[in-house]
Enzyme design. Structure first.
Site, PDB file in Angstrom:
ATOM      1  N   ARG A 321      27.369 -51.303 -39.691  1.00 60.34           N
ATOM      2  CA  ARG A 321      26.393 -50.402 -40.295  1.00 60.34           C
ATOM      3  C   ARG A 321      25.703 -51.031 -41.511  1.00 60.34           C
ATOM      4  O   ARG A 321      24.488 -50.903 -41.680  1.00 60.34           O
ATOM      5  CB  ARG A 321      27.123 -49.133 -40.734  1.00 60.34           C
ATOM      6  N   CYS A 393      18.375 -29.449 -24.580  1.00 59.50           N
ATOM      7  CA  CYS A 393      18.726 -28.066 -24.316  1.00 59.50           C
ATOM      8  C   CYS A 393      20.059 -27.751 -24.993  1.00 59.50           C
ATOM      9  O   CYS A 393      21.079 -27.564 -24.328  1.00 59.50           O
ATOM     10  CB  CYS A 393      18.805 -27.853 -22.816  1.00 59.50           C
TER      11      CYS A 393
HETATM   12  C1  LIG Z   1      37.388 -52.889 -35.590  1.00 59.35           C
HETATM   13  C2  LIG Z   1      36.087 -52.524 -36.177  1.00 59.35           C
HETATM   14  N1  LIG Z   1      35.415 -53.445 -36.884  1.00 59.35           N
HETATM   15  C3  LIG Z   1      34.209 -53.182 -37.414  1.00 59.35           C
HETATM   16  C4  LIG Z   1      33.639 -51.943 -37.289  1.00 59.35           C
HETATM   17  C5  LIG Z   1      32.310 -51.734 -37.903  1.00 59.35           C
HETATM   18  O1  LIG Z   1      32.288 -50.689 -38.777  1.00 59.35           O
HETATM   19  P1  LIG Z   1      30.998 -50.404 -39.683  1.00 59.35           P
HETATM   20  O2  LIG Z   1      29.843 -50.336 -38.784  1.00 59.35           O
HETATM   21  O3  LIG Z   1      31.311 -49.132 -40.326  1.00 59.35           O
HETATM   22  O4  LIG Z   1      30.907 -51.521 -40.647  1.00 59.35           O
HETATM   23  C6  LIG Z   1      34.302 -50.939 -36.592  1.00 59.35           C
HETATM   24  C7  LIG Z   1      33.768 -49.573 -36.496  1.00 59.35           C
HETATM   25  O5  LIG Z   1      34.179 -48.697 -37.234  1.00 59.35           O
HETATM   26  C8  LIG Z   1      35.553 -51.248 -36.000  1.00 59.35           C
HETATM   27  O6  LIG Z   1      36.205 -50.336 -35.287  1.00 59.35           O
HETATM   28  N1  LIG Z   2      29.945 -44.375 -34.372  1.00 55.83           N
HETATM   29  C1  LIG Z   2      30.354 -44.097 -35.722  1.00 55.83           C
HETATM   30  C2  LIG Z   2      31.112 -45.202 -36.334  1.00 55.83           C
HETATM   31  C3  LIG Z   2      32.256 -45.675 -35.502  1.00 55.83           C
HETATM   32  C4  LIG Z   2      32.419 -47.068 -35.730  1.00 55.83           C
HETATM   33  C5  LIG Z   2      33.180 -47.803 -34.686  1.00 55.83           C
HETATM   34  N2  LIG Z   2      34.602 -47.870 -34.908  1.00 55.83           N
HETATM   35  C6  LIG Z   2      29.176 -43.682 -36.571  1.00 55.83           C
HETATM   36  O1  LIG Z   2      28.124 -43.485 -36.085  1.00 55.83           O
HETATM   37  O2  LIG Z   2      29.257 -43.500 -37.735  1.00 55.83           O
END
Ligand SMILES: Cc1ncc(COP(=O)(O)O)c(C=O)c1O
Ligand SMILES: N[C@@H](CCCC[NH3+])C(=O)O
Length: 484
Positions: A321, A393
């Site tokens: 992220r 929907c």
């Molecule tokens: C093992 C692992 N590494 C990295 C991430 C990346 O997390 P983020 O996108 O919150 O940095 C995730 C997702 O939560 C994860 O499960």
């Molecule tokens: N999908 C989640 C985060 C999970 C990351 C993967 N372990 C989100 O949108 O915030």
């Protein structure tokens, strides 16, 4: 991520609390640089990304469309690489993965963290060196593990006793010795939404430190010479602002390293503290700088390793992220505006856009918060409490729960939602048979399509119908048995 849970049913108090949750902005057209990509700007009132006006992007690519500011994502990747120099940064491809993005992130010196055969295939197709790939997952299939072993993936993060045996057997078969990290559940309660916290005990990932499962897994891997134990892994959750959780995780992982030295007489060379660093979605979100986080984690690891008398391991992280999230925006076209009278004399405009939970499920799933702005023009009209909703929907099909938009927003206007780079396209679906939007990379006034819009034909292609003349199986009402 909303910091307070929403009560189940609407009530007067609920609505007012909801409304008060978002302060009326002084200037509806301003773009907070913490939330928007570095090259987002307004020119003649219109939102421009990397020199390209929103209306041009939409004229060329339609709506909804994800727009990536490539300079922004490169800068974030570079920042992480610099902050964690001496270790590795694996971009977590689950946040968003395409060959173009994998390639440009790899160009900035990052590896890629994948968690399925599909993500691995994209990273490899992008030309990422296999030894710069780390492979995660609590249920990698035998075929996926074989693919990883055959292609020479650099790190496989093992997540269950069964998997340790499966991988070791496969490695023997293939005649290669994969490098392995053991995923440890360190028992940190991260301050984030329950669905995206991953280091508490009662969940599916990793080996628990507290129960002794992590020690047992380490002993198991060491007992299988077909695989090489190189380190430990911990990931405590996602969208986390409070770095104390990472610090506790670092402390506990180093404690385990020291125990491993005592029990097995070996010092593991690597620790990976996963991803999870939060980004700014709305005013008031205050993410940490990668350099500060790296410095604090390094300091803890150095001090604790010094105390334990073990060599300081190489430190890796896996941000997803924090690399891609703020670099993308989604552009939507407004289709309808419906004023709804709420209790207490408040009006909320339901502004419907031409996407929704199929391109951004995060609001429905995690109560996530987003920032939105009118993109094709600026307006002098006053602020109107609004809710941006999709076209699905489902009443929970909300993109931005609470926001202030100019009161003259009308059909045909464009809205831009910020910080949609992570876990929006990646979790997109064809709910209500809606094709997924495209992704366009914007660089210095040039727009380049990097992920095509799905067509309705593609969405329908998996539906092969059935042959009415064939004898399809029927369940007997009388016996409950299936007959051909
Ligand atoms: C093992 C692992 N590494 C990295 C991430 C990346 O997390 P983020 O996108 O919150 O940095 C995730 C997702 O939560 C994860 O499960
Ligand atoms: N999908 C989640 C985060 C999970 C990351 C993967 N372990 C989100 O949108 O915030």
């Amino acid at each position: 991520m909303s910091r307070s849970a929403h009560p189940a049913g609407p009530s007067h108090g609920h609505i007012l609390a909801d409304v008060e949750a978002v302060a009326v902005p002084e200037d509806l057209s301003s773009l907070n640089p913490r939330i928007w990509p570095i090259n987002a700007d307004r020119v003649n009132g219109e939102l421009v990304v990397a020199g390209i006006p929103a209306t041009r992007l939409v004229a060329e690519h339609g709506t909804p469309v994800f727009v990536l500011d490539t300079e922004d994502v490169r800068a974030r990747a570079r920042n992480y690489a610099a902050a964690f120099e001496g270790g590795d940064v694996f971009y977590a491809g689950k946040a968003f993965l395409s060959t173009a993005v994998a390639a440009l992130i790899a160009e900035e010196g990052l590896g890629i963290d994948v968690c399925s055969g599909g993500e691995l295939a994209i990273a490899l197709r992008a030309g990422v060196a296999p030894d710069r790939i780390a492979y995660h997952g609590n249920n990698k299939s035998t075929a996926e593990l074989r693919y990883a072993v055959q292609t020479g993936v650099g790190r496989i993060v093992v997540d269950s006793e069964l998997e340790i045996n499966r991988l070791a057997d496969l490695a023997a078969d293939e005649g290669v010795r994969p490098r392995v990290l053991v995923r440890v559940t360190v028992g940190v309660e991260a301050h984030t939404h329950e669905f995206i916290a991953t280091a508490h005990e009662d969940q599916k990932f990793g080996f628990s430190l507290a129960s002794g499962a992590a020690h047992a897994a380490v002993a198991h891997v060491l007992a299988r010479p077909e695989i090489e134990l190189v380190g430990l892994h911990s990931h405590i959750g996602s969208q986390i602002f409070d770095t104390a959780g990472f610090e506790v995780a670092a402390h506990r992982v180093v404690g385990l390293l020291a125990d491993i030295r005592t029990r097995h007489g070996i010092e593991l060379a690597e620790i990976d503290l996963g991803g999870g660093l939060g980004i700014a979605y709305v005013e008031g979100d205050d993410p940490q700088r990668p350099a500060d986080i790296a410095a604090r984690l390094r300091a803890i690891i150095e001090v604790e390793c010094g105390l334990a008398g073990i060599a300081t391991p190489r430190l890796s992280v896996e941000p997803g992220r924090a690399i891609i999230g703020p670099s993308m925006v989604t552009l939507y076209e407004v289709g309808t505006v419906k004023p709804i009278a709420l209790d207490g004399g408040v009006q909320r405009n339901y502004v419907s856009v031409d996407g929704g939970m199929s391109d951004n499920i995060r609001t429905a799933l995690y109560d996530a918060e987003y920032t939105v702005t009118l993109a094709n023009r600026s307006s002098t009209a006053g602020p109107q409490l609004s809710r941006v909703v999709g076209k699905h929907c489902e009443s929970g099909d909300i993109v931005v729960r609470n926001c202030w938009l100019p009161s003259d927003v009308q059909p045909g206007d464009l809205l831009a939602v910020a910080a949609t780079g992570a876990y929006c396209y990646a979790m997109a679906s064809n709910y209500n048979r809606i094709p997924r939007p495209p992704v366009v990379a914007a660089t210095d006034g040039q727009a380049q399509l990097i992920v095509r819009r799905e067509t309705l034909e593609q969405v329908m292609a998996t539906d092969v119908g059935w042959d009415a003349g064939s004898t399809a199986p029927v369940i007997s009402r009388a016996t409950g048995k299936v007959s051909a």
